[in-house]
Design an enzyme around this catalytic site. Structure first.
Site, mmCIF file in Angstrom:
data_model
loop_
_atom_site.group_PDB
_atom_site.id
_atom_site.type_symbol
_atom_site.label_atom_id
_atom_site.label_comp_id
_atom_site.label_asym_id
_atom_site.label_seq_id
_atom_site.Cartn_x
_atom_site.Cartn_y
_atom_site.Cartn_z
ATOM 1 C CB SER A 181 3.210 -17.779 1.383
ATOM 2 O OG SER A 181 4.419 -18.272 1.930
ATOM 3 C CG ASP B 285 2.527 -17.103 5.412
ATOM 4 O OD1 ASP B 285 1.622 -16.886 4.591
ATOM 5 O OD2 ASP B 285 3.306 -18.069 5.309
#
Length: 328
Positions: A33, A199
């Site tokens: 991320s 993610d």
């Protein structure tokens, strides 16, 4: 290794400044991320000073919440996006910005992982080289179609894609796809099957041991991890879930704090810089200049204090004492 944490990743820039001042240069970098964003820009050659200028003058955090035409509808727009596109925001502004920044530093329009390859070291086995060290950048993502963690670019081969040809900006866009917040990235595999990628923090927000060498082997390089640390980290907390929004917020917190941290051993903690992130959350895209400055300074001070007590000899001894460790 850089942990995920949304906008809190601004603190990484301050930490990088402290490492540069201490004379460190990065050999291999990996992240999830926000950590993937920092890793990609470091691998491209950006310095901490350049990254700070980018954060201050070129990143419009509010534009990260790009809902498109449907999302622009008053009140109901983001919810329609969620129902139709599985996420409040498109992520197009972020993807375009990453492409621009990588192109400017690398001198080419489309930057792929082939641009981040490294020569094989004499001590590396073929398996270790192809699996972990061929690329100086590694991006963590989650393939929810196949319920598996992906370390890109290597794992792109599972989709029938050439790892060398995978676009770096797109891989980072996959890694930042906070469920419900950003729309997932859909990848078409060579067999025609569609894969949904989100993610990396969904499965592993901080895989600190990724670069570790075989047991008993003297590390050639130190491995450091940068962990974004909230004041209540490690303490139980009760999330009041009353709606889809509060549920999403609770999911993000759980993704960013739970499983990897629970598995960290004492030997891991001695190579980790815990960066306090104060009151800020991963999706605080309305940060003021003062907020960004606070996060930057927090990262700088945390890394500076860590490095003031760090030594290579002690690091090697600690890695060899742990039968499962060692690091490149």
């Amino acid at each position: 290794m850089f942990e995920g944490g949304g906008v809190k990743g601004i603190a990484f820039v301050g930490a990088l400044q402290a490492f540069e001042e201490a004379g460190f240069r990065w050999q291999n970098v990996a992240g999830t991320s926000a950590g993937a964003v920092a890793s990609a820009l470091i691998a491209a050659g950006y310095t901490a000073a350049e990254l700070r200028r980018i954060m201050e003058t070129r990143v419009e955090f509010r534009r990260m919440m790009d809902g498109g035409a449907l999302g622009a509808l008053p009140l109901v727009g983001p919810w329609l996006n969620l129902l139709v596109h599985e996420g409040f925001y498109r992520g197009d502004y972020f993807l375009g910005l990453m492409r621009t920044l990588l192109a400017e530093k690398m001198g080419k329009e489309r930057v792929t992982f082939a641009d981040f390859t490294m020569p094989k070291e004499p001590g590396d086995s073929e398996e270790a080289y192809l699996g972990r060290f061929k690329y100086r950048l590694h991006v963590v993502a989650s393939n929810i179609t196949r319920n598996e963690l992906m370390i890109l670019p290597q794992d792109a081969a599972r989709l029938g894609l050439d790892p060398d040809d995978l676009e770096v900006a797109l891989a980072v866009r996959m890694s930042i796809s906070i469920p419900y917040f950003f729309m997932p990235v859909r990848m078409a595999a060579s067999d025609g099957e569609k894969h949904w990628v989100v993610d990396g923090g969904l499965l592993s927000n901080f895989p600190i041991r990724y670069f570790d060498s075989p047991p008993g082997e003297t590390p050639a390089w130190p491995t450091f991890g940068l962990l974004l640390w909230e004041p209540t980290a490690g303490q139980p907390r009760h999330e009041r879930i009353r709606s889809l929004i509060s549920m999403t917020r609770a999911m993000v917190r759980t993704m960013n704090t739970a499983h990897d941290r629970k598995a960290l051993e004492e030997a891991d903690l001695r190579r980790i810089i815990k960066v306090p992130t104060g009151k800020y959350s991963a999706t605080d895209f309305d940060l003021t200049a003062a907020d960004r400055e606070w996060l930057h300074n927090s990262g700088y001070e945390a890394a500076r204090q860590f490095l003031s007590g760090w030594s290579w000899d002690r690091y090697v001894a600690e890695r060899l004492q742990n039968p499962a460790e060692g690091a490149r």
